[in-house]
Design a protein around this motif. Structure first.
Motif, PDB file in Angstrom:
ATOM      1  N   MET A  19       0.824  -1.208   0.000  1.00  0.00           N
ATOM      2  CA  MET A  19       0.000   0.000   0.000  1.00  0.00           C
ATOM      3  C   MET A  19       0.860   1.260   0.000  1.00  0.00           C
ATOM      4  N   GLN A  20       1.983   1.229   0.737  1.00  0.00           N
ATOM      5  CA  GLN A  20       2.883   2.379   0.716  1.00  0.00           C
ATOM      6  C   GLN A  20       3.457   2.586  -0.681  1.00  0.00           C
ATOM      7  N   LYS A  21       3.807   1.493  -1.352  1.00  0.00           N
ATOM      8  CA  LYS A  21       4.371   1.577  -2.700  1.00  0.00           C
ATOM      9  C   LYS A  21       3.390   2.237  -3.664  1.00  0.00           C
ATOM     10  N   ARG A  22       2.093   2.073  -3.389  1.00  0.00           N
ATOM     11  CA  ARG A  22       1.066   2.688  -4.234  1.00  0.00           C
ATOM     12  C   ARG A  22       0.775   4.127  -3.837  1.00  0.00           C
ATOM     13  N   GLY A  23       1.562   4.656  -2.904  1.00  0.00           N
ATOM     14  CA  GLY A  23       1.462   6.067  -2.558  1.00  0.00           C
ATOM     15  C   GLY A  23       0.526   6.394  -1.414  1.00  0.00           C
ATOM     16  N   HIS A  24       0.097   5.391  -0.645  1.00  0.00           N
ATOM     17  CA  HIS A  24      -0.840   5.627   0.443  1.00  0.00           C
ATOM     18  C   HIS A  24      -0.123   5.820   1.778  1.00  0.00           C
ATOM     19  N   ASP A  25      -0.785   6.521   2.696  1.00  0.00           N
ATOM     20  CA  ASP A  25      -0.286   6.669   4.061  1.00  0.00           C
ATOM     21  C   ASP A  25      -0.736   5.454   4.858  1.00  0.00           C
ATOM     22  N   VAL A  26       0.213   4.815   5.542  1.00  0.00           N
ATOM     23  CA  VAL A  26      -0.083   3.546   6.209  1.00  0.00           C
ATOM     24  C   VAL A  26       0.290   3.606   7.685  1.00  0.00           C
ATOM     25  N   ALA A  27      -0.607   3.086   8.531  1.00  0.00           N
ATOM     26  CA  ALA A  27      -0.304   2.853   9.943  1.00  0.00           C
ATOM     27  C   ALA A  27      -0.571   1.380  10.213  1.00  0.00           C
ATOM     28  N   ILE A  28       0.304   0.739  10.991  1.00  0.00           N
ATOM     29  CA  ILE A  28       0.143  -0.691  11.253  1.00  0.00           C
ATOM     30  C   ILE A  28       0.209  -0.949  12.750  1.00  0.00           C
ATOM     31  N   ILE A  29      -0.685  -1.823  13.228  1.00  0.00           N
ATOM     32  CA  ILE A  29      -0.839  -2.117  14.647  1.00  0.00           C
ATOM     33  C   ILE A  29      -0.429  -3.557  14.925  1.00  0.00           C
ATOM     34  N   ASP A  30       0.284  -3.766  16.031  1.00  0.00           N
ATOM     35  CA  ASP A  30       0.558  -5.122  16.497  1.00  0.00           C
ATOM     36  C   ASP A  30       0.815  -5.075  17.999  1.00  0.00           C
ATOM     37  N   ARG A  31       0.359  -6.090  18.706  1.00  0.00           N
ATOM     38  CA  ARG A  31       0.560  -6.106  20.159  1.00  0.00           C
ATOM     39  C   ARG A  31       2.003  -6.423  20.529  1.00  0.00           C
ATOM     40  N   ASP A  32       2.754  -7.004  19.588  1.00  0.00           N
ATOM     41  CA  ASP A  32       4.153  -7.361  19.824  1.00  0.00           C
ATOM     42  C   ASP A  32       5.059  -6.388  19.067  1.00  0.00           C
ATOM     43  N   PRO A  33       5.754  -5.504  19.759  1.00  0.00           N
ATOM     44  CA  PRO A  33       6.582  -4.508  19.059  1.00  0.00           C
ATOM     45  C   PRO A  33       7.680  -5.124  18.197  1.00  0.00           C
ATOM     46  N   SER A  34       8.108  -6.340  18.539  1.00  0.00           N
ATOM     47  CA  SER A  34       9.160  -6.973  17.734  1.00  0.00           C
ATOM     48  C   SER A  34       8.650  -7.360  16.345  1.00  0.00           C
ATOM     49  N   ALA A  35       7.324  -7.421  16.181  1.00  0.00           N
ATOM     50  CA  ALA A  35       6.753  -7.787  14.878  1.00  0.00           C
ATOM     51  C   ALA A  35       7.068  -6.746  13.810  1.00  0.00           C
ATOM     52  N   PHE A  36       7.289  -5.511  14.231  1.00  0.00           N
ATOM     53  CA  PHE A  36       7.541  -4.448  13.254  1.00  0.00           C
ATOM     54  C   PHE A  36       8.880  -4.626  12.541  1.00  0.00           C
ATOM     55  N   ALA A  37       9.710  -5.538  13.062  1.00  0.00           N
ATOM     56  CA  ALA A  37      10.982  -5.827  12.396  1.00  0.00           C
ATOM     57  C   ALA A  37      10.766  -6.466  11.030  1.00  0.00           C
ATOM     58  N   ARG A  38       9.556  -6.986  10.796  1.00  0.00           N
ATOM     59  CA  ARG A  38       9.256  -7.583   9.490  1.00  0.00           C
ATOM     60  C   ARG A  38       9.108  -6.531   8.398  1.00  0.00           C
TER      61      ARG A  38
END
Length: 221
Positions: A19-38
């Motif tokens: 979605m970011q590649k298509r020019g959109h603003d993105v927010a992503i939620i996860d209960r495990d902060p280490s998941a954002f490493a993906r």
């Protein structure tokens, strides 16, 4: 478009980058902060740690001004609860949920919440459900001359037989996805609302086939 995604697993992280590649603003939620490493190092959106169906967490992620919401965590219950909160509490128009249980998926489709089962092309299916037209070819034969691609169809095709669709677009319908289930159609199969159409097309004709599918069908003789 502003997009909020719940779940930063394999699908969620891939969807965020798509979605970011298509020019959109993105927010992503996860209960495990280490998941954002993906997420790729190129990810420029927001990451929010918390439970995706918690209203305060959703507000922090920007749900109040979001145009689209995708719930793609590993839990059916969490996904459908958060999808309903996004739709019913915050009025987000484009909402889609990942559902592993096919029977549940059919129920929620009838409630107006599009669902995606665990099938190939998951990321592209979510991109399509969030209102984006994907031009990605899902499969090519080894010679590189034939593709099986999803064709976005114009509303007037609904109620038309597969045979007529094939005649006017030059594409051979390989299968349909109807409410999360694959269907192998014959020429008499009638296209229904929300069907996903996957067709075999020569690559030289793919652009024309996409254009024909997105255009109103020609009047009968």
């Amino acid at each position: 478009m502003q997009v909020v995604i719940m779940g930063c697993g394999r699908v969620g992280s891939a969807l965020a980058m798509a979605m970011q590649k298509r020019g959109h603003d993105v927010a992503i939620i996860d209960r495990d902060p280490s998941a954002f490493a993906r997420l790729s190092a190129a990810f420029a959106g927001r990451t929010v740690t918390g439970v995706g169906f918690d209203r305060d967490v959703l507000v922090e992620a920007g749900i109040e001004s979001a145009d689209a919401f995708a719930a793609v965590s590993s839990g059916d219950n969490s996904n459908i609860i958060s999808a309903r909160v996004a739709r019913e509490t915050f009025g987000v128009d484009r909402v889609v949920a990942r559902i592993y249980d096919a029977k549940r998926a059919e129920v929620y489709e009838r409630l107006g919440i599009p669902t995606v089962a665990t099938v190939p092309w998951t990321t592209e299916r979510f991109v399509s459900a969030l209102g984006e037209t994907s031009t990605t070819t899902e499969w090519r034969d080894p010679s590189g001359s034939l593709a099986i691609a999803q064709l976005d169809i114009e509303e007037s095709w609904i109620g038309t037989t597969v045979g007529r669709f094939q005649e006017q677009t030059g594409a051979r319908v390989a299968f349909l996805n109807r409410l999360g289930r694959p269907i192998l159609p014959d020429v008499k199969t009638v296209l229904q609302q929300d069907d996903l159409v996957f067709a075999a097309v020569l690559l030289d004709n793919l652009k024309d086939a996409r254009a024909a599918a997105r255009s109103p069908q020609l009047a009968s003789d």
